[in-house]
Scaffold this motif. Structure first.
Motif, PDB file in Angstrom:
ATOM      1  N   GLU A 297       0.730  -1.147   0.089  1.00 17.25           N
ATOM      2  CA  GLU A 297       0.132   0.018  -0.126  1.00 17.25           C
ATOM      3  C   GLU A 297       0.836   1.356   0.011  1.00 17.25           C
ATOM      4  O   GLU A 297       0.407   2.286  -0.204  1.00 17.25           O
ATOM      5  CB  GLU A 297      -0.912   0.038   1.217  1.00 17.25           C
ATOM      6  N   LEU A 298       1.999   1.062   0.201  1.00 15.95           N
ATOM      7  CA  LEU A 298       3.122   2.131   0.243  1.00 15.95           C
ATOM      8  C   LEU A 298       4.075   2.314  -1.178  1.00 15.95           C
ATOM      9  O   LEU A 298       4.662   3.089  -1.189  1.00 15.95           O
ATOM     10  CB  LEU A 298       3.905   2.035   1.361  1.00 15.95           C
ATOM     11  N   PHE A 299       3.626   1.566  -2.096  1.00 14.10           N
ATOM     12  CA  PHE A 299       4.190   1.532  -3.311  1.00 14.10           C
ATOM     13  C   PHE A 299       4.082   3.084  -3.940  1.00 14.10           C
ATOM     14  O   PHE A 299       2.880   3.566  -3.691  1.00 14.10           O
ATOM     15  CB  PHE A 299       3.630   0.545  -4.234  1.00 14.10           C
ATOM     16  N   SER A 300       4.756   3.586  -4.767  1.00 13.03           N
ATOM     17  CA  SER A 300       4.587   4.836  -5.199  1.00 13.03           C
ATOM     18  C   SER A 300       4.076   4.589  -6.656  1.00 13.03           C
ATOM     19  O   SER A 300       4.729   4.258  -7.632  1.00 13.03           O
ATOM     20  CB  SER A 300       6.083   5.593  -5.614  1.00 13.03           C
ATOM     21  N   THR A 301       2.625   4.412  -6.789  1.00 10.65           N
ATOM     22  CA  THR A 301       1.830   3.914  -7.968  1.00 10.65           C
ATOM     23  C   THR A 301       1.510   5.115  -8.984  1.00 10.65           C
ATOM     24  O   THR A 301       0.880   6.230  -8.478  1.00 10.65           O
ATOM     25  CB  THR A 301       0.785   3.221  -7.580  1.00 10.65           C
ATOM     26  N   VAL A 302       1.616   4.882 -10.359  1.00 13.52           N
ATOM     27  CA  VAL A 302       1.065   5.674 -11.288  1.00 13.52           C
ATOM     28  C   VAL A 302       0.201   4.853 -12.234  1.00 13.52           C
ATOM     29  O   VAL A 302       0.772   3.826 -12.636  1.00 13.52           O
ATOM     30  CB  VAL A 302       2.115   6.515 -12.040  1.00 13.52           C
ATOM     31  N   LEU A 303      -0.688   5.301 -12.677  1.00 10.56           N
ATOM     32  CA  LEU A 303      -1.407   4.773 -13.701  1.00 10.56           C
ATOM     33  C   LEU A 303      -1.275   5.506 -14.863  1.00 10.56           C
ATOM     34  O   LEU A 303      -1.529   6.519 -15.198  1.00 10.56           O
ATOM     35  CB  LEU A 303      -3.107   4.665 -13.497  1.00 10.56           C
ATOM     36  N   LYS A 304      -0.650   4.635 -16.131  1.00 10.94           N
ATOM     37  CA  LYS A 304      -0.139   5.150 -17.235  1.00 10.94           C
ATOM     38  C   LYS A 304      -0.687   4.698 -18.479  1.00 10.94           C
ATOM     39  O   LYS A 304      -1.081   3.473 -18.748  1.00 10.94           O
ATOM     40  CB  LYS A 304       1.500   4.989 -17.450  1.00 10.94           C
ATOM     41  N   ASP A 305      -0.527   5.480 -19.748  1.00 13.10           N
ATOM     42  CA  ASP A 305      -0.756   5.200 -20.991  1.00 13.10           C
ATOM     43  C   ASP A 305       0.512   4.119 -21.256  1.00 13.10           C
ATOM     44  O   ASP A 305       1.616   4.415 -20.655  1.00 13.10           O
ATOM     45  CB  ASP A 305      -1.137   5.865 -22.004  1.00 13.10           C
ATOM     46  N   MET A 306       0.357   3.195 -22.206  1.00  9.40           N
ATOM     47  CA  MET A 306       1.338   2.073 -22.323  1.00  9.40           C
ATOM     48  C   MET A 306       2.655   2.823 -22.979  1.00  9.40           C
ATOM     49  O   MET A 306       3.752   2.440 -22.714  1.00  9.40           O
ATOM     50  CB  MET A 306       0.897   1.180 -23.463  1.00  9.40           C
ATOM     51  N   ASP A 307       2.458   3.941 -23.462  1.00 14.18           N
ATOM     52  CA  ASP A 307       3.741   4.832 -24.182  1.00 14.18           C
ATOM     53  C   ASP A 307       4.561   5.410 -22.940  1.00 14.18           C
ATOM     54  O   ASP A 307       5.417   6.077 -23.196  1.00 14.18           O
ATOM     55  CB  ASP A 307       3.612   5.548 -25.246  1.00 14.18           C
ATOM     56  N   LEU A 308       3.933   5.392 -21.686  1.00 15.74           N
ATOM     57  CA  LEU A 308       4.291   6.054 -20.553  1.00 15.74           C
ATOM     58  C   LEU A 308       4.614   7.583 -20.738  1.00 15.74           C
ATOM     59  O   LEU A 308       5.351   8.252 -19.925  1.00 15.74           O
ATOM     60  CB  LEU A 308       5.871   5.378 -20.175  1.00 15.74           C
ATOM     61  N   ASP A 309       3.843   8.207 -21.713  1.00 19.08           N
ATOM     62  CA  ASP A 309       3.748   9.669 -21.515  1.00 19.08           C
ATOM     63  C   ASP A 309       2.578  10.303 -21.291  1.00 19.08           C
ATOM     64  O   ASP A 309       2.196  10.946 -20.425  1.00 19.08           O
ATOM     65  CB  ASP A 309       4.127  10.095 -22.905  1.00 19.08           C
ATOM     66  N   GLY A 310       1.360   9.463 -21.835  1.00 14.97           N
ATOM     67  CA  GLY A 310      -0.061   9.749 -21.182  1.00 14.97           C
ATOM     68  C   GLY A 310      -0.149   9.347 -20.007  1.00 14.97           C
ATOM     69  O   GLY A 310       0.280   8.340 -19.408  1.00 14.97           O
ATOM     70  N   TYR A 311      -0.710  10.510 -19.147  1.00 18.67           N
ATOM     71  CA  TYR A 311      -0.738  10.360 -17.681  1.00 18.67           C
ATOM     72  C   TYR A 311      -2.259  10.222 -17.295  1.00 18.67           C
ATOM     73  O   TYR A 311      -3.109  10.820 -17.547  1.00 18.67           O
ATOM     74  CB  TYR A 311      -0.389  11.810 -17.025  1.00 18.67           C
ATOM     75  N   VAL A 312      -2.395   9.156 -16.697  1.00 19.35           N
ATOM     76  CA  VAL A 312      -3.888   8.872 -16.210  1.00 19.35           C
ATOM     77  C   VAL A 312      -4.079   9.492 -14.932  1.00 19.35           C
ATOM     78  O   VAL A 312      -4.824  10.115 -14.346  1.00 19.35           O
ATOM     79  CB  VAL A 312      -4.056   7.322 -16.325  1.00 19.35           C
ATOM     80  N   GLN A 313      -3.168   8.609 -13.817  1.00 19.90           N
ATOM     81  CA  GLN A 313      -3.372   8.903 -12.217  1.00 19.90           C
ATOM     82  C   GLN A 313      -2.260   8.872 -11.591  1.00 19.90           C
ATOM     83  O   GLN A 313      -1.505   7.674 -11.919  1.00 19.90           O
ATOM     84  CB  GLN A 313      -4.801   8.133 -11.772  1.00 19.90           C
ATOM     85  N   PHE A 314      -2.200   9.568 -10.515  1.00 16.08           N
ATOM     86  CA  PHE A 314      -1.021   9.555  -9.600  1.00 16.08           C
ATOM     87  C   PHE A 314      -1.729   9.071  -8.234  1.00 16.08           C
ATOM     88  O   PHE A 314      -2.529   9.813  -7.676  1.00 16.08           O
ATOM     89  CB  PHE A 314      -0.205  10.814  -9.512  1.00 16.08           C
ATOM     90  N   CYS A 315      -1.072   8.121  -7.678  1.00 12.06           N
ATOM     91  CA  CYS A 315      -1.333   7.534  -6.292  1.00 12.06           C
ATOM     92  C   CYS A 315      -0.246   8.104  -5.268  1.00 12.06           C
ATOM     93  O   CYS A 315       0.784   7.884  -5.315  1.00 12.06           O
ATOM     94  CB  CYS A 315      -1.614   5.960  -6.158  1.00 12.06           C
ATOM     95  N   ASN A 316      -1.014   8.712  -4.389  1.00  8.98           N
ATOM     96  CA  ASN A 316       0.134   9.238  -3.056  1.00  8.98           C
ATOM     97  C   ASN A 316      -0.352   8.552  -2.150  1.00  8.98           C
ATOM     98  O   ASN A 316      -1.349   8.838  -1.409  1.00  8.98           O
ATOM     99  CB  ASN A 316      -0.081  10.742  -2.999  1.00  8.98           C
ATOM    100  N   GLY A 317       0.385   7.561  -1.654  1.00 11.36           N
ATOM    101  CA  GLY A 317       0.020   6.526  -0.578  1.00 11.36           C
ATOM    102  C   GLY A 317      -1.276   5.927  -0.835  1.00 11.36           C
ATOM    103  O   GLY A 317      -1.325   5.192  -1.770  1.00 11.36           O
ATOM    104  N   GLN A 318      -2.315   5.956   0.125  1.00 15.35           N
ATOM    105  CA  GLN A 318      -3.453   5.270  -0.194  1.00 15.35           C
ATOM    106  C   GLN A 318      -4.599   6.050  -0.792  1.00 15.35           C
ATOM    107  O   GLN A 318      -5.728   5.776  -0.712  1.00 15.35           O
ATOM    108  CB  GLN A 318      -4.107   4.725   1.186  1.00 15.35           C
ATOM    109  N   THR A 319      -4.183   7.352  -1.421  1.00 16.23           N
ATOM    110  CA  THR A 319      -5.309   8.170  -1.749  1.00 16.23           C
ATOM    111  C   THR A 319      -5.026   8.557  -3.351  1.00 16.23           C
ATOM    112  O   THR A 319      -3.582   8.549  -3.786  1.00 16.23           O
ATOM    113  CB  THR A 319      -5.617   9.622  -0.963  1.00 16.23           C
ATOM    114  N   ALA A 320      -6.109   9.009  -4.046  1.00 20.37           N
ATOM    115  CA  ALA A 320      -5.668   9.172  -5.447  1.00 20.37           C
ATOM    116  C   ALA A 320      -5.791  10.737  -5.695  1.00 20.37           C
ATOM    117  O   ALA A 320      -6.553  11.485  -4.988  1.00 20.37           O
ATOM    118  CB  ALA A 320      -6.581   8.581  -6.286  1.00 20.37           C
TER     119      ALA A 320
END
Length: 326
Positions: A297-320
């Motif tokens: 749950e402490l991973f630094s998570t990002v949700l991305k498009d496959m080309d890694l440029d399109g930005y979908v969502q950034f997760c900071n700890g347990q909140t989006a």
């Protein structure tokens, strides 16, 4: 009883004060002349014979304080690889506002890295350490025998023989380029060729030896280094790397394999691709529910498009936060 005066005097005591001073100055000049002559002779001898052993530089690499940066668990980050960062409107225009940027080593100039540093950001420089890419400026340096099969889904990219000294020299040069550009860390990709049909008989031991070698070089260059995917290598490399970069551990239900980094006080920079995994894209609470192992749950998570440029969502700890359109 006092000694009788015999009337005889020593030669020195019979000299005038002026003569004594002149004699002392003459002796001093002779001694200095001998010393200078001896030093000149030694210098000429070195120039005509064997040179002195060159001493290592005492200065540290530019942009560092001589130590290796250790990023913190749950650090905020962004990864953008398809295009160089556009700083035409200043660093302030970059979104989201994160502490760490993972960017392509080749396409971003030193000025971009310097600008990020001035803004208080850290920079991880990405390059492929385990695959040949036909569009890179050093691609002609690889030998044909060092190239394996194509990576599935990535035309023009082929697995590399990590046992090859030719391959090592090219990757070593990339590491030194990262240091010269001022990168704080490196993200060497595709070191997990042993898990794929690679065409050059790579084994897990080959990848482990290669990563250990990279880790030692990174340390010598005062840069941090991450382990990309390759969960099998974590036990032998967690103490030699400063972070993990993982792709799709939620999609493939393997996040617990990367949690040891969190336990060791080191971050896991985690990427998921919602367009490839509809169950993730439709989950509004993904950032809170992504943990599949202690610490994940402490991973630094990002949700991305496959080309890694399109930005979908950034997760900071347990909140989006900061949902952006592609």
């Amino acid at each position: 009883m006092a000694k009788p005066n015999t009337g005889h005097q020593s030669w020195w005591s019979g000299q005038s004060r002026r003569k004594k001073v002149l004699l002392l100055l003459t002796i001093l000049i002779i001694i200095l002349g001998l010393a200078l002559g001896l030093g000149l002779g030694l210098t000429i001898g070195r120039e005509g014979g064997e040179e002195e052993e060159e001493q290592p530089p005492t200065t540290i690499p530019p942009g560092t304080n001589g130590t290796t940066w250790q990023p913190a668990v749950n650090s905020t980050w962004q990864i953008a690889l398809l295009h160089p960062l556009d700083l035409s409107d200043g660093v302030e225009s970059l979104r989201p506002d994160v502490g760490i940027y993972d960017i392509d080593l080749f396409t971003n100039p030193p000025s971009t890295i310097q600008a990020l540093h001035r803004a208080g950001k850290r920079v991880i420089c990405y390059f492929s350490a385990g695959s040949y890419e036909d569009f890179r400026p050093d691609s002609s340096q690889f030998k044909k025998d060092d190239l394996g099969k194509e990576l599935d889904g990535w035309p023009g990219e082929r697995w590399l023989n990590l046992r090859s000294e030719t391959v090592w020299k090219i990757i070593e040069a990339r590491m030194r380029m990262a240091r010269e550009k001022g990168c704080d860390a490196v993200d060497p990709d595709n070191v997990d060729g042993y898990q794929n049909d690679n065409g050059v008989s790579l084994t897990q031991a080959d990848s482990e030896r290669f990563m250990l070698r990279l880790s030692s070089l990174a340390s010598n260059l005062s840069m941090s280094i991450g382990l990309k995917n390759a969960a099998d290598l974590i036990p032998s490399l967690i103490s030699r790397t400063q972070f993990s970069v993982n792709e799709q551990c939620v999609q493939f239900s393997e996040c617990s394999s990367f949690s040891p980094y969190i336990s060791a006080g080191k971050p896991v920079f985690h990427i998921e691709y919602p367009h490839n995994a509809p169950q993730i894209a439709s989950n509004d609470t993904f950032c809170r529910d992504s943990g599949q192992g202690e610490g994940s749950e402490l991973f630094s998570t990002v949700l991305k498009d496959m080309d890694l440029d399109g930005y979908v969502q950034f997760c900071n700890g347990q909140t989006a936060n900061t949902t952006l359109s592609l």
